[in-house]
Design a protein around this motif. Structure first.
Motif, PDB file in Angstrom:
ATOM      1  N   THR A 234       0.872   9.998   1.016  1.00 12.93           N
ATOM      2  CA  THR A 234       0.003   8.880   1.376  1.00 12.93           C
ATOM      3  C   THR A 234      -0.403   8.102   0.135  1.00 12.93           C
ATOM      4  OG1 THR A 234      -0.846  10.244   3.161  1.00 12.93           O
ATOM      5  CG2 THR A 234      -2.079   8.260   2.647  1.00 12.93           C
TER       6      THR A 234
ATOM      7  N   SER B 250       0.479   4.193  -0.761  1.00 13.73           N
ATOM      8  CA  SER B 250      -0.545   3.158  -0.944  1.00 13.73           C
ATOM      9  C   SER B 250      -0.203   2.217  -2.099  1.00 13.73           C
ATOM     10  CB  SER B 250      -1.908   3.796  -1.171  1.00 13.73           C
ATOM     11  OG  SER B 250      -1.952   4.380  -2.449  1.00 13.73           O
TER      12      SER B 250
ATOM     13  N   ASN C 218      -2.222  -3.716  -3.013  1.00 11.31           N
ATOM     14  CA  ASN C 218      -2.965  -3.283  -1.832  1.00 11.31           C
ATOM     15  C   ASN C 218      -4.436  -3.045  -2.156  1.00 11.31           C
ATOM     16  OD1 ASN C 218      -0.569  -3.214  -0.240  1.00 11.31           O
ATOM     17  ND2 ASN C 218      -0.030  -1.309  -1.310  1.00 11.31           N
ATOM     18  N   TYR C 219      -4.641  -2.369  -3.299  1.00 10.33           N
ATOM     19  CA  TYR C 219      -6.025  -2.082  -3.696  1.00 10.33           C
ATOM     20  C   TYR C 219      -6.753  -3.366  -4.042  1.00 10.33           C
ATOM     21  CZ  TYR C 219      -4.947   2.846  -3.581  1.00 10.33           C
ATOM     22  OH  TYR C 219      -4.603   4.086  -3.157  1.00 10.33           O
TER      23      TYR C 219
ATOM     24  N   PRO D 165       1.409   0.492   3.720  1.00  9.82           N
ATOM     25  CA  PRO D 165       0.814   0.648   2.384  1.00  9.82           C
ATOM     26  C   PRO D 165      -0.670   0.276   2.362  1.00  9.82           C
ATOM     27  CG  PRO D 165       2.945  -0.371   2.199  1.00  9.82           C
ATOM     28  CD  PRO D 165       2.634  -0.323   3.660  1.00  9.82           C
TER      29      PRO D 165
ATOM     30  N   ALA E  36      -2.592   3.014   3.992  1.00 10.93           N
ATOM     31  CA  ALA E  36      -2.669   4.172   3.100  1.00 10.93           C
ATOM     32  C   ALA E  36      -3.708   3.952   2.018  1.00 10.93           C
ATOM     33  CB  ALA E  36      -1.302   4.441   2.479  1.00 10.93           C
ATOM     34  N   ALA E  37      -3.775   2.724   1.503  1.00  8.55           N
ATOM     35  CA  ALA E  37      -4.747   2.433   0.449  1.00  8.55           C
ATOM     36  C   ALA E  37      -6.169   2.587   0.976  1.00  8.55           C
ATOM     37  CB  ALA E  37      -4.529   1.026  -0.092  1.00  8.55           C
TER      38      ALA E  37
END
Ligand SMILES: Nc1ncnc2c1ncn2[C@@H]1O[C@H](COP(=O)(O)OP(=O)(O)OP(=O)(O)O)[C@@H](O)[C@H]1O
Ligand SMILES: [Mg+2]
Lengths: 288, 356
Positions: free
Chosen positions: A33, A37, A55-56, A255, A258-259
């Motif tokens: 995971t 991410s 993503n973050y 993704p 997951a993040a």
């Protein structure tokens, strides 16, 4: 094989089965995971093999997600608070009951855990509806005029989560309560403390470690609860877990989902570690 | 300061455990009374009824003539030291001792002074900021004692408060606590199963058995002239001898034991048949066979430092004799010896143990 090398390898050998289980079922999926991410997502072509912090950055720059995390934290805090307020008196009453009633009431308290989440939640949605039992009772008692919005609302989610989480609080407080010496309360009484002072200054402080560990369990389980917020909160009231679900299954943006999941995990772990450290520092001397 | 009256006090736990059957006790102001008895005879239950933690099934407790049988424990102004100490685990030593004073809303300066005094009395100065879990058993016990001394209670109730101290500290605490109790004039009940503790500290001892008081009196009275067979055997040691009553004259009763006929202090003229006599081992003396009232042969002897304990087979059965370890020869095993006693020391039980 010498004795020394045998005794060094033995613990590893003996714990191998559980370690393998732990690695296979927890660490590997978590690592996957985490890696996911960082993958690049393209709305046309789906998940790519390239890596990015995008993503973050997307989450951290969007106030929608701040609101989402804040809402989840408030919901969990509310459930935790209610569990403390209800669970502590409940456990004390339970501990004063005659043994034969204790058994019956214990089963009743643990009841929510014994029933399938779907059945329990559907039951609650019948109760919470606009025409449901709760609204009708309140209206016929004259306490409210129009039905309250309980379904698809924070109130409803908190009520239902409190119902499921209460047993964890009761069990944690019960364990601590059983270790108390009843004569300590007697000592406080004979030193001139009334029953309320005895409770607040002598019994409650001794229950605090149990209450805190119960609170940690309730908070983390609430923050990561999915079924109840999904069914009672519906699509209108999103929390972190339901939005992860949406990213995975509706937007197909794995993704990003997951993040969010990784951030939720970090949030929960830091709450747990922070409170653990606090408890240890505060109670180390007292209950060693 | 305060007189305590206990009237017909009884406690039956459900379903039918008669922990205390009937206790009558009048304790004068400033008096120190011990409840002495073997495990499970109802000492703690009695004390807890006086303290107000256990509701009596029957009877009354009066403090200075006022009925407090059903008064809440926090209104009684009694200091209780529990068998399990019952310290507040989340408070330091000083906070434990302060608690009762805070409840009495004393000014801060006075609280500090009393806390320091109380800790000094039990020789615990310097441990103020420790938690109970960081203390030894004996230190915890002393905190428990300091905690009640600080509030200067009207009545002090002690439930085996010194059972965990080592012998030296215990005898120091006996003297110390007794001195304090006398100086402060606190009416005190001490529960104990340690005879020495009861004897050295008390004004009066109540020997308990099966939920009743079997014997009540000063330490000398209950030891020297007990009235029940139970007390003869429970306090110290006794030789029990079965005798047959032959007759009475002005001052004596004649009894036969085995092949001997002896005189004992006069019993009720009506007494006849069999009689059980008691004599303490230290009231029997050894001499040469010719000068003894009876003779016997030494079966075993044990050396205890200051004394010798002899087991002697005689006409009266096996007798135990305790002899001070003086200079000079001690009879050895197998030797024939004479046994002597003072007629007044051969006692019999005048009362029956009430079986309520
Ligand atoms: N809560 C209770 N319920 C039922 N029985 C009890 C209860 N408390 C005490 N008893 C019984 O009452 C009797 C007297 O108990 P108590 O504690 O007064 O004894 P004690 O003389 O203090 O003994 P010890 O020297 O061992 O402390 C015992 O037989 C005990 O088993
Ligand atoms: Mg006891």
């Amino acid at each position: 094989m010498s004795d020394a090398s045998k005794s060094a390898s033995q613990p590893w050998l003996l714990s191998f089965p559980s370690l393998a289980l732990f690695l296979g079922l927890l660490v590997v999926p978590l690592a996957l995971t985490a890696i996911l991410s960082f993958n690049v997502f393209d709305s046309m072509m789906g998940t790519q093999d390239d890596y990015t912090f995008g993503n973050y950055l997307e989450i951290l720059s969007d106030s929608y997600y701040y609101e989402l995390f804040l809402r989840t934290a408030l919901m969990s805090a509310g459930v935790t608070l209610l569990c403390i307020l209800l669970g502590v008196p409940e456990t004390i009453i339970l501990s004063r009951m005659q043994p034969r009633y204790q058994g019956i009431f214990f089963v009743m308290i643990l009841g929510p855990l014994l029933i399938s989440v779907v059945v329990r939640t559907l039951g609650w949605s019948i109760m919470l509806g606009r025409e449901g039992l709760i609204n009708q009772s309140l209206i016929s008692l004259g306490l409210i005029e129009a039905p309250l919005q309980l379904m698809y609302s924070m109130t409803g989610v908190v009520i239902v989560l409190t119902h499921v989480m209460l047993p964890f609080m009761v069990i944690a407080v019960w364990t601590t309560l059983q270790k108390l010496d009843p004569q300590v309360a007697d000592a406080a009484r004979s030193l001139g403390a009334g029953s309320w002072t005895t409770f607040s200054r002598v019994i409650l402080p001794q229950l605090l470690p149990g209450i805190l560990s119960g609170a940690i369990i309730v908070f983390t389980l609430s923050a990561s609860a999915f079924a109840t917020p999904a069914l009672i909160g519906g699509r209108r009231l999103k929390v972190v877990t339901t939005s992860i679900y949406d990213e995975f299954l509706h937007s197909m943006n794995w993704p990003l989902g997951a993040a969010i999941a990784v951030l939720l995990l970090i949030g929960i772990v830091s709450v747990v570690m922070g409170s653990n450290r606090y408890i240890e520092r505060k109670f180390k001397q007292v209950f060693s | 300061m305060s007189t305590l009256t206990i009237r017909n006090l009884a406690k039956t736990y459900p379903p039918n455990v008669r922990a205390v059957k009937s206790i009558d006790l009048e304790i004068e102001s400033g008096e120190f009374v011990s409840l002495l008895g073997s495990s499970g005879c109802g000492k703690t239950t009695t004390l807890q009824m006086v303290a107000g933690f256990v509701t009596p099934s029957a009877g009354q407790v009066l403090l200075d003539g006022r009925d407090i049988t059903y008064l809440e424990p926090d209104k009684r102004d009694m200091g209780v030291v529990f068998q399990s100490y019952a310290l507040f685990p989340h408070m330091t030593v000083a906070q434990n001792v302060r608690f009762g004073l805070e409840m009495r809303k004393l000014p801060e300066a006075q609280i500090r002074e009393r806390v320091a005094d109380a800790l000094m009395m039990v020789q615990l100065g310097g441990l103020d900021s420790r938690y109970p879990s960081e203390l030894s058993g004996g230190q915890r016990q002393r905190v428990a004692i300091a905690r009640v001394l600080a509030i200067r209670p009207r009545v002090l109730l002690l439930d085996e408060p010194m059972s965990n101290l080592d012998a030296k500290l215990r005898s120091e605490m006996h003297v110390e606590l007794r001195g304090l109790q006398k100086r402060l004039g606190i009416t005190t009940i001490l529960v104990t199963h340690d005879q020495v503790e009861a004897m050295t500290m008390s004004d009066r001892i109540a020997v308990m058995a099966n939920g009743t008081i079997a014997e009540l009196g000063t330490p000398q009275e209950v030891y020297d002239i007990p009235s029940t067979e139970f007390a003869f055997n429970f306090l110290g040691q006794s030789n029990t001898i079965t005798a047959k009553v032959l007759g009475h004259d002005d001052a004596h009763t004649q009894v036969s034991i085995g092949s001997s006929v002896i005189q004992i202090p006069l019993r009720d003229a009506g007494t006849s048949g069999e009689l059980r006599l008691f004599i303490r081992p230290e009231r029997l003396t050894l001499s040469s066979p010719e000068t003894g009232i009876i003779t016997g042969r030494v079966a075993t002897r044990l050396f205890l430092g200051n004394t010798w304990t002899y087991e002697i087979d005689s006409d009266f059965g096996r007798l135990r004799v305790i002899k001070v370890n003086t200079r000079g020869g001690q009879p050895g095993e197998g030797e024939l010896v004479g046994i002597n006693w003072n007629a007044a020391d051969m006692q019999s039980a005048s009362g029956e143990l009430a079986d309520v």
